[in-house]
Scaffold this motif. Sequence first.
Motif, PDB file in Angstrom:
ATOM      1  N   SER A 217      10.529  11.349  -4.918  1.00 15.82           N
ATOM      2  CA  SER A 217      10.578  10.080  -4.174  1.00 15.82           C
ATOM      3  C   SER A 217      10.828   8.855  -5.036  1.00 15.82           C
ATOM      4  CB  SER A 217       9.298   9.916  -3.344  1.00 15.82           C
ATOM      5  OG  SER A 217       8.151   9.889  -4.169  1.00 15.82           O
ATOM      6  N   VAL A 218       9.807   8.039  -5.224  1.00 13.41           N
ATOM      7  CA  VAL A 218       9.974   6.726  -5.852  1.00 13.41           C
ATOM      8  C   VAL A 218      10.305   6.784  -7.348  1.00 13.41           C
ATOM      9  CG1 VAL A 218       8.539   5.484  -4.211  1.00 13.41           C
ATOM     10  CG2 VAL A 218       7.458   6.628  -6.152  1.00 13.41           C
ATOM     11  N   LEU A 219      10.242   7.969  -7.944  1.00 14.16           N
ATOM     12  CA  LEU A 219      10.579   8.065  -9.367  1.00 14.16           C
ATOM     13  C   LEU A 219      12.068   8.298  -9.581  1.00 14.16           C
ATOM     14  CD1 LEU A 219       7.618  10.233 -10.691  1.00 14.16           C
ATOM     15  CD2 LEU A 219       7.911   7.764 -10.868  1.00 14.16           C
TER      16      LEU A 219
ATOM     17  N   MET B 135       0.688   9.881  -7.381  1.00 15.71           N
ATOM     18  CA  MET B 135       1.206  10.385  -6.106  1.00 15.71           C
ATOM     19  C   MET B 135       2.588  11.045  -6.175  1.00 15.71           C
ATOM     20  SD  MET B 135      -0.406   7.659  -3.403  1.00 15.71           S
ATOM     21  CE  MET B 135       0.059   6.178  -4.251  1.00 15.71           C
ATOM     22  N   PRO B 136       3.569  10.483  -6.885  1.00  9.20           N
ATOM     23  CA  PRO B 136       4.867  11.173  -6.877  1.00  9.20           C
ATOM     24  C   PRO B 136       4.888  12.390  -7.808  1.00  9.20           C
ATOM     25  CG  PRO B 136       5.033   9.033  -7.999  1.00  9.20           C
ATOM     26  CD  PRO B 136       3.608   9.185  -7.587  1.00  9.20           C
ATOM     27  N   TYR B 137       5.899  13.239  -7.638  1.00  4.13           N
ATOM     28  CA  TYR B 137       6.064  14.420  -8.491  1.00  4.13           C
ATOM     29  C   TYR B 137       7.001  14.072  -9.633  1.00  4.13           C
ATOM     30  CZ  TYR B 137       7.487  19.019 -10.097  1.00  4.13           C
ATOM     31  OH  TYR B 137       7.758  20.116 -10.885  1.00  4.13           O
ATOM     32  N   ILE B 138       6.510  14.263 -10.862  1.00  7.34           N
ATOM     33  CA  ILE B 138       7.292  13.795 -12.007  1.00  7.34           C
ATOM     34  C   ILE B 138       7.989  14.924 -12.770  1.00  7.34           C
ATOM     35  CG2 ILE B 138       5.401  13.758 -13.713  1.00  7.34           C
ATOM     36  CD1 ILE B 138       6.567  11.110 -14.658  1.00  7.34           C
ATOM     37  N   GLY B 139       8.083  16.080 -12.117  1.00  6.18           N
ATOM     38  CA  GLY B 139       8.719  17.226 -12.788  1.00  6.18           C
ATOM     39  C   GLY B 139      10.232  17.148 -12.840  1.00  6.18           C
ATOM     40  N   GLY B 140      10.824  16.113 -12.249  1.00  4.26           N
ATOM     41  CA  GLY B 140      12.286  15.980 -12.291  1.00  4.26           C
ATOM     42  C   GLY B 140      12.925  16.526 -11.032  1.00  4.26           C
ATOM     43  N   PHE B 141      14.031  15.920 -10.667  1.00  5.32           N
ATOM     44  CA  PHE B 141      14.673  16.267  -9.402  1.00  5.32           C
ATOM     45  C   PHE B 141      15.260  17.687  -9.391  1.00  5.32           C
ATOM     46  CE2 PHE B 141      17.950  16.089  -6.185  1.00  5.32           C
ATOM     47  CZ  PHE B 141      17.161  15.728  -5.107  1.00  5.32           C
TER      48      PHE B 141
ATOM     49  N   ASP C 182       0.900  -1.155   0.000  1.00  9.99           N
ATOM     50  CA  ASP C 182       0.000   0.000   0.000  1.00  9.99           C
ATOM     51  C   ASP C 182       0.942   1.209   0.000  1.00  9.99           C
ATOM     52  OD1 ASP C 182      -1.772   2.016   0.392  1.00  9.99           O
ATOM     53  OD2 ASP C 182      -2.747   1.154   2.166  1.00  9.99           O
ATOM     54  N   ALA C 183       1.314   1.611  -1.212  1.00 14.31           N
ATOM     55  CA  ALA C 183       2.478   2.500  -1.377  1.00 14.31           C
ATOM     56  C   ALA C 183       2.177   3.950  -1.025  1.00 14.31           C
ATOM     57  CB  ALA C 183       2.953   2.423  -2.830  1.00 14.31           C
ATOM     58  N   MET C 184       3.156   4.597  -0.533  1.00 16.30           N
ATOM     59  CA  MET C 184       3.250   6.035  -0.284  1.00 16.30           C
ATOM     60  C   MET C 184       2.325   6.541   0.828  1.00 16.30           C
ATOM     61  SD  MET C 184       4.258   7.576  -3.971  1.00 16.30           S
ATOM     62  CE  MET C 184       5.296   8.781  -3.177  1.00 16.30           C
TER      63      MET C 184
ATOM     64  N   ALA D 204      -1.693   4.020 -16.632  1.00 14.24           N
ATOM     65  CA  ALA D 204      -1.418   2.682 -16.089  1.00 14.24           C
ATOM     66  C   ALA D 204      -2.108   2.491 -14.739  1.00 14.24           C
ATOM     67  CB  ALA D 204       0.089   2.506 -15.917  1.00 14.24           C
ATOM     68  N   ASN D 205      -2.592   1.305 -14.504  1.00 20.46           N
ATOM     69  CA  ASN D 205      -3.140   0.960 -13.188  1.00 20.46           C
ATOM     70  C   ASN D 205      -1.987   0.576 -12.267  1.00 20.46           C
ATOM     71  OD1 ASN D 205      -5.844   1.331 -13.800  1.00 20.46           O
ATOM     72  ND2 ASN D 205      -5.956  -0.688 -14.761  1.00 20.46           N
ATOM     73  N   SER D 206      -1.221   1.568 -11.858  1.00 22.56           N
ATOM     74  CA  SER D 206       0.003   1.293 -11.111  1.00 22.56           C
ATOM     75  C   SER D 206      -0.173   1.631  -9.638  1.00 22.56           C
ATOM     76  CB  SER D 206       1.125   2.176 -11.664  1.00 22.56           C
ATOM     77  OG  SER D 206       0.794   3.535 -11.432  1.00 22.56           O
ATOM     78  N   TRP D 207       0.826   1.200  -8.850  1.00 23.28           N
ATOM     79  CA  TRP D 207       0.783   1.635  -7.454  1.00 23.28           C
ATOM     80  C   TRP D 207       1.103   3.119  -7.321  1.00 23.28           C
ATOM     81  CZ3 TRP D 207       5.382   3.520  -5.733  1.00 23.28           C
ATOM     82  CH2 TRP D 207       6.574   2.962  -6.188  1.00 23.28           C
ATOM     83  N   TYR D 208       1.758   3.719  -8.337  1.00 26.38           N
ATOM     84  CA  TYR D 208       1.949   5.182  -8.325  1.00 26.38           C
ATOM     85  C   TYR D 208       0.586   5.878  -8.274  1.00 26.38           C
ATOM     86  CZ  TYR D 208       6.577   4.326 -10.626  1.00 26.38           C
ATOM     87  OH  TYR D 208       7.837   3.918 -10.974  1.00 26.38           O
ATOM     88  N   MET D 209      -0.419   5.228  -8.902  1.00 28.28           N
ATOM     89  CA  MET D 209      -1.772   5.800  -8.989  1.00 28.28           C
ATOM     90  C   MET D 209      -2.667   5.308  -7.856  1.00 28.28           C
ATOM     91  SD  MET D 209      -2.189   7.661 -11.780  1.00 28.28           S
ATOM     92  CE  MET D 209      -3.975   7.695 -11.954  1.00 28.28           C
ATOM     93  N   GLY D 210      -2.148   4.476  -6.977  1.00 22.26           N
ATOM     94  CA  GLY D 210      -2.984   3.897  -5.918  1.00 22.26           C
ATOM     95  C   GLY D 210      -3.893   2.798  -6.444  1.00 22.26           C
ATOM     96  N   ALA D 211      -3.659   2.367  -7.714  1.00 22.93           N
ATOM     97  CA  ALA D 211      -4.608   1.456  -8.352  1.00 22.93           C
ATOM     98  C   ALA D 211      -4.482   0.020  -7.874  1.00 22.93           C
ATOM     99  CB  ALA D 211      -4.414   1.504  -9.868  1.00 22.93           C
TER     100      ALA D 211
END
Length: 545
Positions: free
Chosen positions: A433-435, A507-513, A382-384, A490-497
Motif C-alpha cells: 500500500s502506502v510504501l 501497518m504496511p507490509y515492507i517486504g517489497g511489491f 488517522d491512516a490506514m 519512528a513515531n510515524s503514522w505508519y506505526m499509528g503513532a
Amino acid sequence: MTGAPTDVDAVVVGAGFAGLYAHHRLRALGLTISGFEAAADVGGTWWWNRYPGARCDVESMDYCYSFSPELEQEWTWSERYATQPEILRYLNHVADRFDLRRDIRFDTRVTAATWDEASQRWDIATDRGDRVSAQFCIMATGCLSQAKQPEVDGIDTFGGDIFHTGRWPHEGVDFTGRRVGAIGTGSSGIQSIPIIAGQAEHLTVFQRTPNFTMPAKNAPLDPDAVAARKARAREIREAMRSSRAGVIVPMPEHSALAVDDGARQAHYEKAWNTGTLYGMVAAFNDLLVDRDANDTAAEYVRDRIREIVNDPDVAERLSPRNHPFGTKRPCLDTDYYATFNRDDVTLVDVRATPIVAITPTGIRTTADDFELDAIVFATGFDAMTGPLLGPDITGVGGVKLRDKWAAGPRTYLGIATAGFPNFFIVTGPGSPSVLVNMAVAIEHHVDWIAECIAYLRDRGLASIDATLEAEDAWVDHVNQVADLTLFPQANSWYMGANVPGKPRVFMPYIGGFPRYDEVCRGVAADDYRGFELTPATAPEPAPST
Ligand code: FAD
Ligand code: NAP
C-alpha cells in the motif's frame, strides 16, 4: 431510501483511484453494484486535498492507471509531478470514459455493514437511510482519507478561519494580507507552506517534528519524452510491477558504509538531484536497515539544509534528528527550506515550546501568544485503519471489526480479515500500500479481488473467509519483516503513532511489491490457500406428498 434492502452483487465503498477501478472490473464480470462515496464526486484523495501546492510525489506518468492501453495513450500529463486539479481532471476523465458514475451514490457515507449468516450476505446502511444487501463488500475507502485534527484545546473558540489540508474549500482560499499559522510539517505542510508564505502578510509555522524533504525538480514534461514513454508504455508497466516500490528504481548494490566519504557524497548528490522520493531512499542498499548507514544519508540532508537556510539556528531547528531518514515518509518539495529565509516567515519549535491552546485570537504556546487571522492544520490522517473503523462493521458471530482490531489491525494479505467473509479491503494494513506507488498497489488488489470473485461465482460458492491460522501467520510475517528495518524506530503514522491511543503496530507490509505479488498469486493459484470457501446452501428439498 428505507424499507426492504436493495439486492446487489457487490457494494463498493469509495470512489477514488480504487473504487473507480473496482466498479470497472466488477462490472466487466457482470455483477450488479451499488457504490457509495462520502464526497460529492469521484476522485477520493484528489477530491478532498485541494490545498495550495498539492501534487503527486510519484511521477505523473507512473501515478496513473495501467489497465487500459488506450487510456494510457490518449491521456497526456503536463508536468513531471501533476497538480491536484490535473489529477482530479484525469480521474473525472476515467469516470466519464468508462461510465463509472452510474452506480455511485455521492454525498453518502456508509455507516454500517453487518454480515448476515443466514443469507451469507452483507447488510449495508448509509447516513442517508439506504439499505443494501450484497454478497460482497469492497472497502475502497483509502489509507489517507480520514483527516485528523490536532489535539489542541480551544479550536472552537478561534475567531478567524480554520482550514485542514485534507478538507480544503473548493473555492480556494486567498491568504493575501492575512497573518496565517500552519501546524504540521509532513508532506501536506511542506507542499503548502511555500505557497501560503508567498501570499500571506506573515506565516508562522508551528513545527513539532522536522521532516526530511528533497527537491522535486518539477518541470513541464517534454513532449518528446512523453511520446517516447508512450511508445514503451507496456514494457515500462511490466517493469514497474516487478520493481520493489512499483516504480522503476535502480537496485543499489552497495552499503553506504562500503564506500569512502568522497564516493558516498558524490552518490548522494546524484540521488538528491534526481528529484525523486526513491532516489535518496534507495541510494544505498542498507539505508533502511542499518542506523550507521542511515546516519550518513540523514547528515547529507542536514548539510543541504544548512547550505540553503541562512540563519544557522533556524537551519538547526529544521534539521530532523528524531527519526532515521526515510522511516517517516520523506517529502518532495519546491523551495521549502528556502521559504524560511523570508522575513515574513517564522518557525516555532513546538517541541521546545508546546502549543497550549488555540485562543479566540490565535495560538498560545508555553512561550508566546501568536495573533493570527487564519490557521491551517496540515496535521494528517488517522491512516490506514481510520476509514475502516469509522463505520460499524460486524462479522460472523456479531464480532465487531473495532473489537477485533483493538490491539491493531489483523489481516490476511492486507485484503481480508478472518471472521468477515466476502469483505475485501483495497490496500489494507498488511499490504505494501502506502510504501509503494499506490496506483500500482490499487490495481493489483482490485485485480486480485475481481479474480477471486470470478472464481467463487464460477464454482457457485457463497463465501470466502480468511482462516485465523493464515491470518496469524501473515501478521507475524509482516511484523518480522518490519522488525528487520529501522521503521519501527519512528513515531510515524505508519506505526499509528500520530493518533493518541492508537495501537503502535507497523501497518504496511515492507517486504517489497514483487515478493508480495508472488505470495498473492500463489494463494490464488493454490485455490485460495489460507481461506475457507463455503458452498451456497442447497435449496430445501420440496416436501414429499
Ligand atoms: P482515496 O483516494 O482516499 O478514496 C477513498 C474514498 O472513500 C474517499 O473519497 C472517501 O470519501 C471515501 N470513503 C471513505 N470512507 C467512506 C464511507 N464510510 N462511506 C463512503 N465513502 C467513504 N500516493 C502515491 O502513490 N503517490 C502520490 O504521489 C500520492 N500523493 C498523495 C497526496 C496526498 C495529498 C495524499 C493525502 C495522499 C497521496 N497519496 C499518494 C496516497 C493516495 O491516497 C493514493 O495514491 C490514492 O489516491 C488512494 O486512492 P483510494 O481510492 O484507495 O483512496
Ligand atoms: P503527516 O505526514 O501525518 O504530517 C502531519 C504533521 O502534523 C506532522 O508534522 C505532525 O507532527 C504534525 N502534527 C499533528 N498533530 C499535531 C499537533 N497536535 N501539534 C503539532 N503538530 C502536529 O500528514 P500529511 O502531511 O497530510 O501527509 C500524510 C501522508 O499523505 C504523507 O505521508 C503522504 O503519504 C501523503 N501525502 C503525499 C503528498 C505528496 O507529496 N504527494 C502530499 C501530502 C500527503 P509529528 O510528526 O510530530 O506527529
